[in-house]
Design a protein around this motif. Structure first.
Motif, short mmCIF file in Angstrom:
data_model
loop_
_atom_site.label_atom_id
_atom_site.label_comp_id
_atom_site.label_asym_id
_atom_site.label_seq_id
_atom_site.Cartn_x
_atom_site.Cartn_y
_atom_site.Cartn_z
N GLN A 1 44.86 87.86 38.49
CA GLN A 1 46.28 87.75 38.83
C GLN A 1 47.17 87.75 37.57
O GLN A 1 48.38 87.55 37.66
N GLY A 2 46.53 87.90 36.42
CA GLY A 2 47.29 87.92 35.17
C GLY A 2 47.70 86.55 34.69
O GLY A 2 48.60 86.43 33.85
N GLN A 3 47.05 85.50 35.18
CA GLN A 3 47.41 84.13 34.80
C GLN A 3 46.49 83.67 33.66
O GLN A 3 45.63 82.80 33.82
N LYS A 4 46.72 84.23 32.49
CA LYS A 4 45.85 83.93 31.36
C LYS A 4 45.91 82.47 30.91
O LYS A 4 44.85 81.86 30.65
N PRO A 5 47.06 81.85 30.80
CA PRO A 5 47.10 80.44 30.39
C PRO A 5 46.32 79.55 31.37
O PRO A 5 45.60 78.64 30.95
N ALA A 6 46.52 79.81 32.66
CA ALA A 6 45.80 79.02 33.66
C ALA A 6 44.29 79.27 33.58
O ALA A 6 43.49 78.34 33.68
N ALA A 7 43.92 80.52 33.34
CA ALA A 7 42.49 80.85 33.21
C ALA A 7 41.90 80.18 31.99
O ALA A 7 40.78 79.64 32.04
N ASN B 1 26.67 71.31 29.05
CA ASN B 1 25.25 71.65 28.93
C ASN B 1 24.78 72.68 29.97
O ASN B 1 23.57 72.83 30.20
N THR B 2 25.72 73.36 30.57
CA THR B 2 25.35 74.31 31.62
C THR B 2 25.53 75.76 31.15
O THR B 2 26.22 76.02 30.14
N GLU B 3 24.91 76.68 31.86
CA GLU B 3 25.09 78.09 31.56
C GLU B 3 26.54 78.51 31.80
O GLU B 3 27.07 79.38 31.10
N ALA B 4 27.16 77.88 32.81
CA ALA B 4 28.56 78.18 33.10
C ALA B 4 29.44 77.85 31.89
O ALA B 4 30.41 78.59 31.58
N ALA B 5 29.13 76.76 31.19
CA ALA B 5 29.91 76.37 30.01
C ALA B 5 29.74 77.42 28.91
O ALA B 5 30.72 77.76 28.21
N GLN B 6 28.53 77.93 28.74
CA GLN B 6 28.31 78.97 27.73
C GLN B 6 29.07 80.24 28.08
O GLN B 6 29.71 80.86 27.21
N THR B 7 29.08 80.59 29.36
CA THR B 7 29.83 81.77 29.80
C THR B 7 31.32 81.55 29.59
O THR B 7 32.05 82.47 29.16
N ALA B 8 31.80 80.36 29.90
CA ALA B 8 33.22 80.03 29.74
C ALA B 8 33.62 80.13 28.27
O ALA B 8 34.70 80.63 27.93
N GLN B 9 32.77 79.65 27.37
CA GLN B 9 33.06 79.71 25.94
C GLN B 9 33.18 81.17 25.47
O GLN B 9 34.08 81.51 24.69
N ASN B 10 32.31 82.01 25.99
CA ASN B 10 32.37 83.43 25.63
C ASN B 10 33.66 84.08 26.13
O ASN B 10 34.28 84.91 25.46
N LYS B 11 34.07 83.72 27.35
CA LYS B 11 35.28 84.29 27.92
C LYS B 11 36.53 83.83 27.16
O LYS B 11 37.52 84.57 27.02
N LEU B 12 36.49 82.58 26.65
CA LEU B 12 37.63 82.07 25.90
C LEU B 12 37.90 82.91 24.65
O LEU B 12 39.06 83.11 24.25
N THR B 13 36.86 83.40 24.06
CA THR B 13 37.02 84.22 22.85
C THR B 13 37.58 85.60 23.18
O THR B 13 38.05 86.32 22.28
N GLN B 14 37.55 85.97 24.43
CA GLN B 14 38.01 87.30 24.84
C GLN B 14 39.45 87.28 25.35
O GLN B 14 40.05 88.33 25.57
N ILE B 15 39.99 86.06 25.61
CA ILE B 15 41.36 85.95 26.12
C ILE B 15 42.34 85.84 24.96
O ILE B 15 42.21 84.95 24.11
N HIS B 16 43.27 86.73 24.90
CA HIS B 16 44.26 86.72 23.81
C HIS B 16 45.66 86.52 24.37
O HIS B 16 45.97 86.92 25.48
#
Length: 249
Positions: A215-221, A234-249
């Motif tokens: 929906q284009g809500q980058k700050p909320a994401a 300590n979860t795989e979801a946290a690792q995935t979230a960390q990777n996605k954070l580096t991709q959001i500009h």
């Protein structure tokens, strides 16, 4: 004259004695032959009698042999019948065992059962697992509309089910697949709020973040992804979230 007569008498007497002496052996020889003949006849009679006895004994032995053969055949027949009966008993016992196993399985399906779903233990009602699996299969088949209806029906029908968090998670994904981001986020947020320690909670947050990005809500994401890293580090979801954070500009 007297002398002559005496001599004649003596001579006659001597002749008589000689006659007796000559004829006596002849009588003895005839007697011996009769005895021999009689002995032979007796021997023949004994031999015939013994032959008869032997023949009778042989017949008896033959009869007994035939009876023995008949008994052996009967024993073999009975042994075969016993083997058949034993096989029938074994077959019946197996059929009975299978019947009771099937009956027990059917009865168990009609009774509540303890189950562990995604690490959460609870009581599963009859038909509950089948309903969940059917809905999930529709999702896997790409039939998102019917899968949505099936999961909604499941959530309403089994409110205490250990499948409840997982069912809501997949319901949120069904809505996402149909681009209903708002409804999807609402359902997934319910998983996070109501089952924060459930294994599906961090995955639900990831799905919410994806809805927000769609929906284009980058700050909320970004905020949602940071929440995952903070709460479920300590979860795989946290690792995935960390990777996605580096991709959001």
């Amino acid at each position: 004259m007297l002398f002559r007569m005496s001599w004649l008498r003596a001579s006659a007497a001597a002749g008589a004695v000689g006659l007796v002496m000559v004829t006596a052996p002849a009588h003895a020889g005839v007697f011996d032959d009769n005895e021999a003949r009689q002995a032979i006849l007796d021997l023949r009679a004994k031999t015939d009698a013994q032959s008869g006895q032997i023949a009778a004994a042989q017949r008896t032995i033959l009869d007994q042999s035939n009876q023995l053969a008949t008994l052996q055949q009967q024993v073999a027949t009975l042994r075969g019948q016993n083997e058949d009966l034993a096989n029938q008993v074994t077959t019946l016992q197996k059929a009975q065992k299978d019947y009771y196993a099937d009956l027990n399985s059917r009865l168990q399906k009609l009774e509540p059962q303890q189950a562990t779903v995604d690490g959460m233990q609870g009581t599963v009602q009859p038909g509950e697992s089948d309903a969940f699996n059917a809905a999930l299969q529709q999702f896997k088949n790409g039939d998102f509309k019917n899968a949505t209806a099936a999961f909604r029906d499941f959530v309403q029908k089994y409110p205490q089910s250990p499948y409840q968090p997982t069912a809501q998670y997949w319901l949120g994904n069904c809505l996402y697949a149909q681009r209903d981001y708002k409804a999807s986020t609402s359902v997934l947020q319910g998983v996070v709020n109501n089952y924060p320690t459930h294994p599906r909670a961090p995955e639900a947050l990831l799905a919410i973040a994806q809805n927000q990005l769609e929906q284009g809500q980058k700050p909320a994401a970004r905020k949602t992804l940071q929440q995952i890293v903070a709460q479920y580090g300590n979860t795989e979801a946290a690792q995935t979230a960390q990777n996605k954070l580096t991709q959001i500009h």
